[in-house]
Design a protein around this motif. Structure first.
Motif, PDB file in Angstrom:
ATOM      1  N   VAL A  82       0.873  -1.173   0.000  1.00  0.00           N
ATOM      2  CA  VAL A  82       0.000   0.000   0.000  1.00  0.00           C
ATOM      3  C   VAL A  82       0.906   1.218   0.000  1.00  0.00           C
ATOM      4  N   VAL A  83       0.674   2.107  -0.949  1.00  0.00           N
ATOM      5  CA  VAL A  83       1.384   3.382  -0.990  1.00  0.00           C
ATOM      6  C   VAL A  83       0.326   4.469  -0.876  1.00  0.00           C
ATOM      7  N   ARG A  84       0.525   5.365   0.070  1.00  0.00           N
ATOM      8  CA  ARG A  84      -0.426   6.455   0.284  1.00  0.00           C
ATOM      9  C   ARG A  84       0.246   7.762  -0.063  1.00  0.00           C
TER      10      ARG A  84
ATOM     11  N   ILE B 243       4.502   4.123   2.829  1.00  0.00           N
ATOM     12  CA  ILE B 243       4.525   2.798   2.207  1.00  0.00           C
ATOM     13  C   ILE B 243       4.420   1.704   3.267  1.00  0.00           C
ATOM     14  N   TYR B 244       3.664   0.667   2.924  1.00  0.00           N
ATOM     15  CA  TYR B 244       3.625  -0.555   3.717  1.00  0.00           C
ATOM     16  C   TYR B 244       3.734  -1.736   2.753  1.00  0.00           C
TER      17      TYR B 244
ATOM     18  N   HIS C 146      12.515 -10.628   6.077  1.00  0.00           N
ATOM     19  CA  HIS C 146      11.301 -11.392   5.818  1.00  0.00           C
ATOM     20  C   HIS C 146      10.217 -10.781   6.687  1.00  0.00           C
ATOM     21  N   GLY C 147       9.046 -10.602   6.125  1.00  0.00           N
ATOM     22  CA  GLY C 147       7.951 -10.021   6.883  1.00  0.00           C
ATOM     23  C   GLY C 147       7.685  -8.583   6.495  1.00  0.00           C
ATOM     24  N   PRO C 148       6.777  -7.943   7.219  1.00  0.00           N
ATOM     25  CA  PRO C 148       6.344  -6.596   6.844  1.00  0.00           C
ATOM     26  C   PRO C 148       7.377  -5.509   7.131  1.00  0.00           C
ATOM     27  N   VAL C 149       7.345  -4.485   6.295  1.00  0.00           N
ATOM     28  CA  VAL C 149       8.157  -3.286   6.494  1.00  0.00           C
ATOM     29  C   VAL C 149       7.310  -2.069   6.159  1.00  0.00           C
ATOM     30  N   GLY C 150       7.713  -0.953   6.691  1.00  0.00           N
ATOM     31  CA  GLY C 150       7.056   0.296   6.348  1.00  0.00           C
ATOM     32  C   GLY C 150       6.107   0.780   7.424  1.00  0.00           C
TER      33      GLY C 150
END
Length: 178
Positions: free
Chosen positions: A58-60, A69-70, A134-138
């Protein structure tokens, strides 16, 4: 398979448009410019990207502010051209240019010796892939004020973009561009 869409918030609700990011965008700045073109005035625009069963992003963009960014799985996203656009040095917590020493150390003359050295670097974990977690960033709070909490965003998986659109009240408009 990839899916990418722009959701622009207007006075009348959300408007969706699909986009071929690879044809139009090479950098995060290009992506932000594309999103701003879809916005009426300085309204919020969301860029939703997913690679089937691998990751979503997702970019806002809110007016002229820097994009937020996420990315749900940085390591998976790093292996895709869409992901490479989103995974900036800043997002990954690196100083710009951290990869330069690795490039200088490579022997790129095409000889077998150079190829062996490159293989040794990959086996020892010296490559840039090691720097991508590995995994989520942002910014997991990127959608908090729009009805998707940080906890909810981090728990999304297979139908993430559909669930995000439902929370925003934009599922019908998103489906029109799917």
């Amino acid at each position: 398979m990839y899916f990418a869409a722009l959701l622009a918030r207007t006075e009348d609700g959300w408007e969706a448009s699909d986009t071929e990011l690879l044809d139009n965008v090479e950098t995060l700045s290009d992506l932000a410019d594309l999103a701003r073109e879809a916005a009426a005035e300085d309204d919020t625009v969301l860029v939703l990207i997913e690679q089937e069963d691998a990751w979503f992003g997702v970019v806002r963009i809110d007016g002229e502010e820097d994009p937020r960014i996420y990315v749900s799985d940085a390591a998976a996203a790093a292996r895709s051209s869409y992901g490479e656009i989103l995974l900036t040095d800043e997002l990954l917590g690196r100083e710009p240019g951290d990869d330069d020493p690795d490039l200088d150390a490579l022997d790129l003359d095409g000889t077998e010796d150079g190829e062996d050295d490159e293989d040794d670097d990959a086996e020892s974990g010296g490559g840039s892939a090691e720097a991508v977690p590995h995994g989520p960033v942002g910014d997991a709070a990127v959608l908090d004020d729009l009805g998707v909490t940080e906890k909810e965003l981090k728990s999304l998986s297979e139908d993430a973009l559909t669930e995000i659109a439902e929370a925003l009240g934009a599922s019908e408009v998103l489906e029109t561009v799917r």
